[in-house]
Design a protein around this motif. Sequence first.
Motif, PDB file in Angstrom:
ATOM      1  N   PRO A 131     106.687  43.555  54.466  1.00 15.04           N
ATOM      2  CA  PRO A 131     106.583  42.709  55.659  1.00 15.04           C
ATOM      3  C   PRO A 131     107.373  43.182  56.867  1.00 15.04           C
ATOM      4  N   THR A 132     108.252  44.155  56.676  1.00 14.01           N
ATOM      5  CA  THR A 132     108.995  44.698  57.813  1.00 14.01           C
ATOM      6  C   THR A 132     108.638  46.167  57.988  1.00 14.01           C
ATOM      7  N   CYS A 133     108.901  46.668  59.201  1.00 11.90           N
ATOM      8  CA  CYS A 133     108.562  48.049  59.540  1.00 11.90           C
ATOM      9  C   CYS A 133     109.742  48.962  59.220  1.00 11.90           C
ATOM     10  N   GLU A 134     109.509  49.934  58.367  1.00 15.84           N
ATOM     11  CA  GLU A 134     110.593  50.828  57.954  1.00 15.84           C
ATOM     12  C   GLU A 134     111.132  51.646  59.120  1.00 15.84           C
ATOM     13  N   ARG A 135     110.246  52.100  60.001  1.00 18.04           N
ATOM     14  CA  ARG A 135     110.682  52.878  61.171  1.00 18.04           C
ATOM     15  C   ARG A 135     111.614  52.056  62.044  1.00 18.04           C
ATOM     16  N   LEU A 136     111.244  50.807  62.296  1.00 19.26           N
ATOM     17  CA  LEU A 136     112.058  49.937  63.138  1.00 19.26           C
ATOM     18  C   LEU A 136     113.356  49.547  62.437  1.00 19.26           C
ATOM     19  N   SER A 137     113.284  49.339  61.134  1.00 21.58           N
ATOM     20  CA  SER A 137     114.489  49.039  60.361  1.00 21.58           C
ATOM     21  C   SER A 137     115.462  50.206  60.374  1.00 21.58           C
ATOM     22  N   ASP A 138     114.920  51.434  60.324  1.00 20.84           N
ATOM     23  CA  ASP A 138     115.768  52.629  60.427  1.00 20.84           C
ATOM     24  C   ASP A 138     116.569  52.602  61.723  1.00 20.84           C
ATOM     25  N   ALA A 139     115.891  52.252  62.825  1.00 18.06           N
ATOM     26  CA  ALA A 139     116.568  52.220  64.125  1.00 18.06           C
ATOM     27  C   ALA A 139     117.647  51.144  64.157  1.00 18.06           C
ATOM     28  N   CYS A 140     117.353  49.978  63.581  1.00 18.74           N
ATOM     29  CA  CYS A 140     118.345  48.897  63.551  1.00 18.74           C
ATOM     30  C   CYS A 140     119.560  49.287  62.715  1.00 18.74           C
ATOM     31  N   GLU A 141     119.302  49.943  61.588  1.00 17.30           N
ATOM     32  CA  GLU A 141     120.415  50.390  60.744  1.00 17.30           C
ATOM     33  C   GLU A 141     121.277  51.410  61.478  1.00 17.30           C
ATOM     34  N   ALA A 142     120.644  52.392  62.102  1.00 12.24           N
ATOM     35  CA  ALA A 142     121.390  53.431  62.824  1.00 12.24           C
ATOM     36  C   ALA A 142     122.189  52.817  63.974  1.00 12.24           C
ATOM     37  N   ALA A 143     121.573  51.887  64.707  1.00 14.32           N
ATOM     38  CA  ALA A 143     122.264  51.242  65.828  1.00 14.32           C
ATOM     39  C   ALA A 143     123.458  50.438  65.327  1.00 14.32           C
ATOM     40  N   GLY A 144     123.271  49.729  64.215  1.00 14.57           N
ATOM     41  CA  GLY A 144     124.356  48.921  63.667  1.00 14.57           C
ATOM     42  C   GLY A 144     125.517  49.757  63.180  1.00 14.57           C
TER      43      GLY A 144
END
Length: 288
Positions: A131-144
């Motif tokens: 249900p979530t986008c892995e590409r977008l989650s990657d960016a959120c993880e890196a930003a965090g």
Amino acid sequence: MQTKIGIIGGSGIYEMDGLENAAWVNVDSPWGAPSDAILTGTLGGVDMAFLPRHGRGHVHSPTTVPYRANIDALKRLGVTDIISISACGSFREDRAPGDFVIVDQFIDRTFAREKSFFGTGCVAHVSVAHPTCERLSDACEAAGRDAGITIHRGGTYLAMEGPQFSSIAESKMYRSWGCDVIGMTNMPEAKLAREAEICYASVAMITDYDSWHPDHGAVDITEIIATLQGNGTKARDLVARLPALLGTMRAPCPHGCDRALEYAVMTAPDKRDPALVAKLDAVAGRVL
């Protein structure tokens, strides 16, 4: 395609330093009024849209948030990527208040909300296996991580109806199911984003341990408020780093989020309800 990042979250998230050409815009939706006007602008050269999920002043309960109107309005503004930022309780000792979790799964226990743009007269079935986008989650993880936030990648979010919090028995049951965090707002938001072919990532900001925890009753409300305020600062730091990671131009989603409706519509063209099709112009116009 040009990137436009949509942030759905609380009031502290959209008070962003460096947001240029900031303006509150009202978006008309055939699904009703969104939670509030939407703050638009550019951050680091990338278009942004900030939507207060509960409305400014927190006027909507989790049940009454107009989820369909919110997602439709963001789609009409050209949003390509939605990051949901929300306060949650934790079911895990090692996911502590002040930590963030990049959610990748949901268990939907809500029951009093409209959960689809589709229905009688135009039926569609989209996959929410992931249900979530892995590409977008990657960016959120890196930003965090770049912001120095203690962030956990992966977790199951139990979406409850609310507005009351869980009983101890419920909390222990959800823990036994393997859930990591609990909240009230990511469903049907994530499902609707998928129907609208918008990439979606969920960032859960932990404010407390849910009622399962033996020390839960000893937590003072001032501690929770302090954690909430600290989480808001962290969330702004995370969001501020997203434009550089996502860039101004966006290729097709490698996971197919932006093509979720490709084979989803089941109703024959000559059997489709024209009124419903008209309401779907932004969400599903690409395939209808």
